[in-house]
Design a protein around this motif. Sequence first.
Motif, mmCIF file in Angstrom:
data_model
loop_
_atom_site.group_PDB
_atom_site.id
_atom_site.type_symbol
_atom_site.label_atom_id
_atom_site.label_comp_id
_atom_site.label_asym_id
_atom_site.label_seq_id
_atom_site.Cartn_x
_atom_site.Cartn_y
_atom_site.Cartn_z
ATOM 1 N N TYR A 1 -2.450 1.841 -4.575
ATOM 2 C CA TYR A 1 -1.518 3.362 -4.596
ATOM 3 C C TYR A 1 -2.925 3.941 -4.348
ATOM 4 O O TYR A 1 -4.272 3.507 -5.671
ATOM 5 N N GLY A 2 -2.769 5.039 -4.170
ATOM 6 C CA GLY A 2 -3.894 6.070 -4.053
ATOM 7 C C GLY A 2 -3.628 7.395 -5.357
ATOM 8 O O GLY A 2 -1.948 8.112 -5.540
ATOM 9 N N TYR B 1 4.398 9.375 -5.766
ATOM 10 C CA TYR B 1 3.930 9.596 -7.108
ATOM 11 C C TYR B 1 3.614 7.992 -7.462
ATOM 12 O O TYR B 1 4.652 6.910 -6.869
ATOM 13 N N ASN B 2 2.572 7.968 -7.989
ATOM 14 C CA ASN B 2 1.762 6.626 -8.691
ATOM 15 C C ASN B 2 2.626 5.904 -8.984
ATOM 16 O O ASN B 2 3.219 4.362 -8.982
ATOM 17 N N ASN B 3 3.394 6.714 -10.260
ATOM 18 C CA ASN B 3 4.824 6.183 -10.694
ATOM 19 C C ASN B 3 5.665 5.069 -9.778
ATOM 20 O O ASN B 3 6.725 3.951 -10.492
ATOM 21 N N SER B 4 6.222 5.575 -8.554
ATOM 22 C CA SER B 4 7.334 5.077 -7.870
ATOM 23 C C SER B 4 6.398 3.828 -7.290
ATOM 24 O O SER B 4 6.765 2.917 -7.241
ATOM 25 N N ILE C 1 0.661 -1.079 -0.436
ATOM 26 C CA ILE C 1 -0.285 0.132 0.057
ATOM 27 C C ILE C 1 1.091 1.835 -0.233
ATOM 28 O O ILE C 1 1.490 1.264 0.837
ATOM 29 N N ALA C 2 0.651 1.577 -0.991
ATOM 30 C CA ALA C 2 1.499 2.881 -1.191
ATOM 31 C C ALA C 2 2.872 3.135 -1.318
ATOM 32 O O ALA C 2 3.499 3.429 -0.336
ATOM 33 N N GLY D 1 -5.257 14.016 -8.717
ATOM 34 C CA GLY D 1 -5.449 14.470 -10.029
ATOM 35 C C GLY D 1 -4.638 14.281 -11.129
ATOM 36 O O GLY D 1 -3.670 13.269 -11.301
ATOM 37 N N GLY D 2 -4.348 15.264 -11.736
ATOM 38 C CA GLY D 2 -3.322 15.704 -12.862
ATOM 39 C C GLY D 2 -1.372 15.251 -12.618
ATOM 40 O O GLY D 2 -0.926 14.741 -12.976
ATOM 41 N N SER D 3 -0.946 15.097 -11.575
ATOM 42 C CA SER D 3 0.051 15.395 -10.345
ATOM 43 C C SER D 3 0.416 13.557 -10.080
ATOM 44 O O SER D 3 1.637 13.681 -9.677
#
Length: 282
Positions: free
Chosen positions: A220-221, A234-237, A168-169, A225-227
Motif C-alpha cells: 500500500y502507498g 486510506y492506508n488503514n483500509s 496492491i492498494a 503524508g499526514g493523511s
Amino acid sequence: MFKKKLFWGILVALVAIGVVFYLVGAKMSPTLSEQNGQRPKEATVFFHGYGSSRNAEKSMSQYLVDHDYSNRRINVTVAKDGTVTMDKTIAPGDKNPIILVQFDNNKSQDFNQTAKWVTIIMTKLSQQGIRSVNLIGHSMGNMAIAFYLMNAADNGHDLPKVVRQISIAGTYNGLILANPQSNSPLSAEGEPQTKTEIFNRLAGLTAYYQNHSTKVLNIYGNSTGGSASDTTVYNNSSKALKYFVRQPSTYQETLIEGAGGQHSKLHENQTVNQDILKFLQN
C-alpha cells in the motif's frame, strides 16, 4: 575359425561405434519433450481496478518478463455478458505464464458476479494444465480476488491452488470518498474500530485463510503524508486485510512512501515491481 573371429570382431566394433553415436547424439540432440518444453503448472494472474483495464498490468508484467520470471503473457477478456476469451493458449515451453485479465464491465461492483467470472478463468487455466496460481490485484481488483476466495475457490477440486496473493492498494474497509470512516484505527490484529459494509461482507475470508496455506503480500502507498493515504484509499483500509489472514496462511506488508505511492502510480513503481518479483520467487 579366422573368418568367424573376424566376423565377431567387426560386429562388436560396429555395435561399439553405434553406442558411441547414440550417446553423442542423445547428448547433442534434445528429446522431443526437451524441444517442446514441459507444460507449465503455475500461472500468475493480474486483476485491474475500477474503471481500468489490462493496461494497468502491463508495466508489472513486463518487469517479470524482463527479469526472466516468465516468457509468456496471455490476455484474458471478460466481456460484459460474462463470456471469457483468451488470446493464446498455454503451451509446452511456456515459463510461468502471466495472465492479464480485463473486465469489459470495469465498473461493476457486483463482486459475487465477478467471483463467477474469476472462476471461469480459473477453470480454463486448469483445463490447460495449471495446478497453482499467484493472484495479483490492484485496488478493486482485490475484491475480485477476495470474493473468489470466499465464494468459489473450494467449489471444485480441479481449480488451481492459490499459492500466493499480492494485494496492491486494497480497499478492504472502503474508499476515501465513499467511506470516510475507512480511516478508522486498527487493532494490533488489523481489525477496524469502525467497520464498513464491505469489510463485514469479507468475513468469510477468515475461513478461507484458515483452511489454506496461502502466502499474502499487502502493498500500500502513502503519497499524502499526514493523511496516510494514496489519495484514493486510506492506508488503514488497505491494512485491514491483515485481520482476515490466519494461520496456516502467512501475511506480510510493504509501505511505499512518496509520490510513487500514489494510488495509480503504485502499478508503475519499480520498487513495487521488485517486491512482486522477490515475493513470487520465494
